[in-house]
Write a protein that holds these residues in place. Structure first.
Motif, PDB file in Angstrom:
ATOM      1  N   GLY A   7       0.806  -1.205   0.000  1.00  0.00           N
ATOM      2  CA  GLY A   7       0.000   0.000   0.000  1.00  0.00           C
ATOM      3  C   GLY A   7       0.844   1.262   0.000  1.00  0.00           C
ATOM      4  N   LEU A   8       0.168   2.377   0.300  1.00  0.00           N
ATOM      5  CA  LEU A   8       0.780   3.700   0.271  1.00  0.00           C
ATOM      6  C   LEU A   8       0.453   4.430   1.570  1.00  0.00           C
ATOM      7  N   ILE A   9       1.476   5.036   2.179  1.00  0.00           N
ATOM      8  CA  ILE A   9       1.267   5.832   3.388  1.00  0.00           C
ATOM      9  C   ILE A   9       0.592   7.133   2.964  1.00  0.00           C
ATOM     10  N   THR A  10      -0.570   7.436   3.542  1.00  0.00           N
ATOM     11  CA  THR A  10      -1.347   8.585   3.075  1.00  0.00           C
ATOM     12  C   THR A  10      -1.283   9.794   3.994  1.00  0.00           C
ATOM     13  N   LYS A  11      -1.224   9.567   5.315  1.00  0.00           N
ATOM     14  CA  LYS A  11      -1.167  10.695   6.242  1.00  0.00           C
ATOM     15  C   LYS A  11      -0.867  10.212   7.655  1.00  0.00           C
ATOM     16  N   THR A  12      -0.539  11.163   8.520  1.00  0.00           N
ATOM     17  CA  THR A  12      -0.312  10.828   9.917  1.00  0.00           C
ATOM     18  C   THR A  12      -1.651  10.578  10.602  1.00  0.00           C
ATOM     19  N   GLN A  13      -1.602   9.898  11.740  1.00  0.00           N
ATOM     20  CA  GLN A  13      -2.803   9.615  12.522  1.00  0.00           C
ATOM     21  C   GLN A  13      -2.461   9.927  13.976  1.00  0.00           C
ATOM     22  N   ASP A  18       1.711   7.238  14.698  1.00  0.00           N
ATOM     23  CA  ASP A  18       0.883   6.325  13.910  1.00  0.00           C
ATOM     24  C   ASP A  18       0.600   6.969  12.559  1.00  0.00           C
ATOM     25  N   PHE A  19       0.253   6.138  11.567  1.00  0.00           N
ATOM     26  CA  PHE A  19      -0.020   6.683  10.248  1.00  0.00           C
ATOM     27  C   PHE A  19      -1.028   5.811   9.507  1.00  0.00           C
ATOM     28  N   ARG A  20      -1.683   6.437   8.522  1.00  0.00           N
ATOM     29  CA  ARG A  20      -2.680   5.747   7.708  1.00  0.00           C
ATOM     30  C   ARG A  20      -2.018   5.180   6.457  1.00  0.00           C
ATOM     31  N   VAL A  21      -2.485   3.999   6.081  1.00  0.00           N
ATOM     32  CA  VAL A  21      -2.021   3.343   4.862  1.00  0.00           C
ATOM     33  C   VAL A  21      -3.233   2.935   4.048  1.00  0.00           C
ATOM     34  N   LYS A  22      -3.236   3.310   2.783  1.00  0.00           N
ATOM     35  CA  LYS A  22      -4.250   2.807   1.849  1.00  0.00           C
ATOM     36  C   LYS A  22      -3.712   1.475   1.352  1.00  0.00           C
ATOM     37  N   VAL A  23      -4.232   0.386   1.933  1.00  0.00           N
ATOM     38  CA  VAL A  23      -3.756  -0.958   1.611  1.00  0.00           C
ATOM     39  C   VAL A  23      -4.431  -1.442   0.341  1.00  0.00           C
ATOM     40  N   ASP A  24      -3.650  -2.011  -0.579  1.00  0.00           N
ATOM     41  CA  ASP A  24      -4.223  -2.606  -1.778  1.00  0.00           C
ATOM     42  C   ASP A  24      -5.209  -3.688  -1.364  1.00  0.00           C
ATOM     43  N   ASN A  25      -6.382  -3.719  -1.997  1.00  0.00           N
ATOM     44  CA  ASN A  25      -7.452  -4.646  -1.606  1.00  0.00           C
ATOM     45  C   ASN A  25      -6.997  -6.089  -1.515  1.00  0.00           C
ATOM     46  N   LYS A  26      -6.121  -6.534  -2.403  1.00  0.00           N
ATOM     47  CA  LYS A  26      -5.732  -7.934  -2.390  1.00  0.00           C
ATOM     48  C   LYS A  26      -4.897  -8.313  -1.174  1.00  0.00           C
ATOM     49  N   TYR A  27      -4.440  -7.327  -0.406  1.00  0.00           N
ATOM     50  CA  TYR A  27      -3.639  -7.614   0.785  1.00  0.00           C
ATOM     51  C   TYR A  27      -4.389  -7.352   2.097  1.00  0.00           C
ATOM     52  N   THR A  35       4.280  -8.733  11.042  1.00  0.00           N
ATOM     53  CA  THR A  35       5.129  -8.431  12.193  1.00  0.00           C
ATOM     54  C   THR A  35       6.189  -7.392  11.847  1.00  0.00           C
ATOM     55  N   THR A  36       6.522  -7.279  10.559  1.00  0.00           N
ATOM     56  CA  THR A  36       7.478  -6.271  10.106  1.00  0.00           C
ATOM     57  C   THR A  36       7.003  -5.688   8.781  1.00  0.00           C
ATOM     58  N   VAL A  37       7.419  -4.453   8.506  1.00  0.00           N
ATOM     59  CA  VAL A  37       7.169  -3.798   7.219  1.00  0.00           C
ATOM     60  C   VAL A  37       8.460  -3.095   6.804  1.00  0.00           C
ATOM     61  N   THR A  38       8.552  -2.757   5.518  1.00  0.00           N
ATOM     62  CA  THR A  38       9.718  -2.052   4.994  1.00  0.00           C
ATOM     63  C   THR A  38       9.264  -0.742   4.372  1.00  0.00           C
ATOM     64  N   ILE A  39       9.928   0.339   4.778  1.00  0.00           N
ATOM     65  CA  ILE A  39       9.648   1.662   4.226  1.00  0.00           C
ATOM     66  C   ILE A  39      10.983   2.281   3.849  1.00  0.00           C
ATOM     67  N   LEU A  40      11.101   2.719   2.595  1.00  0.00           N
ATOM     68  CA  LEU A  40      12.333   3.330   2.087  1.00  0.00           C
ATOM     69  C   LEU A  40      13.561   2.450   2.349  1.00  0.00           C
ATOM     70  N   ASN A  71       7.723  12.872   6.686  1.00  0.00           N
ATOM     71  CA  ASN A  71       8.484  12.703   5.444  1.00  0.00           C
ATOM     72  C   ASN A  71       8.198  11.365   4.753  1.00  0.00           C
ATOM     73  N   LEU A  72       7.329  10.548   5.343  1.00  0.00           N
ATOM     74  CA  LEU A  72       6.966   9.262   4.739  1.00  0.00           C
ATOM     75  C   LEU A  72       5.638   9.315   3.977  1.00  0.00           C
ATOM     76  N   ILE A  73       4.965  10.465   4.033  1.00  0.00           N
ATOM     77  CA  ILE A  73       3.681  10.609   3.342  1.00  0.00           C
ATOM     78  C   ILE A  73       3.889  10.371   1.841  1.00  0.00           C
ATOM     79  N   ASN A  74       2.974   9.619   1.238  1.00  0.00           N
ATOM     80  CA  ASN A  74       2.992   9.250  -0.176  1.00  0.00           C
ATOM     81  C   ASN A  74       4.130   8.309  -0.552  1.00  0.00           C
ATOM     82  N   LYS A  75       4.683   7.629   0.441  1.00  0.00           N
ATOM     83  CA  LYS A  75       5.719   6.626   0.183  1.00  0.00           C
ATOM     84  C   LYS A  75       5.080   5.234   0.244  1.00  0.00           C
ATOM     85  N   PRO A  76       5.564   4.317  -0.589  1.00  0.00           N
ATOM     86  CA  PRO A  76       5.022   2.952  -0.544  1.00  0.00           C
ATOM     87  C   PRO A  76       5.515   2.206   0.688  1.00  0.00           C
ATOM     88  N   ILE A  77       4.708   1.258   1.122  1.00  0.00           N
ATOM     89  CA  ILE A  77       5.068   0.407   2.250  1.00  0.00           C
ATOM     90  C   ILE A  77       5.062  -1.039   1.752  1.00  0.00           C
TER      91      ILE A  77
END
Length: 155
Positions: A7-13, A18-27, A35-40, A71-77
């Motif tokens: 998905g894509l990080i859309t904004k802070t929460q 904390d932050f919002r992620v628009k997760v692709d529907n298939k995921y 348990t882990t994610v990768t950003i940049l 600085n992570l807004i609009n970055k893929p996760i």
């Protein structure tokens, strides 16, 4: 196992990192178990993920301030998924619900290129589109969908 863009990080929460992620529907069915994610290119440990319908709120152990997120807004996760990308093995035999009404039981999930198409045991079909899936209850094998979006994609 492969590291895929979920998905894509859309904004802070809030103010605590904390932050919002628009997760692709298939995921959507898979993010609750991460348990882990990768950003940049950096790996982070998941504290909590809350599905809020059209988006998920991520809380990571390494972030505790809004300034760390801006600085992570609009970055893929990205995340490493152990299961194959197909929805089929997750959604077959799941009950689809819209506005607290049963729509049908998933019989098959097929991908015809642009998106997955779900076929129900009652013969109805619909394409998985943005904002369609509100939540997935794996324990009870239920998929809650937005009735308005479903009416637009139901065949």
């Amino acid at each position: 196992m492969e590291n895929v863009r979920i998905g894509l990080i859309t904004k802070t929460q809030g103010l605590k990192g904390d932050f919002r992620v628009k997760v692709d529907n298939k995921y959507l069915a898979k993010v609750s178990n991460l348990t882990t994610v990768t950003i940049l290119g950096f790996e982070y440990h998941v504290k909590k993920i809350v599905n809020r319908g059209g988006f998920c709120v991520f809380s990571l152990n390494e972030f505790n301030d809004i300034n760390q997120i801006e600085n992570l807004i609009n970055k893929p996760i990205f995340a490493t998924l152990e299961e194959p990308e197909s929805l089929a093995e997750y959604y077959v035999d799941y009950l689809v619900i819209a506005n607290s009404c049963e729509v049908g039981v998933v019989e098959a999930v097929n991908n015809y290129g642009a998106t997955d198409v779900i076929t129900l045991t009652n013969g109805k079909m619909f394409a998985v589109s943005p904002n369609l899936i509100i939540s997935v209850d794996e324990a009870n094998k239920k998929i809650v969908v937005d009735a308005n979006v479903l009416n637009e994609v139901l065949v």
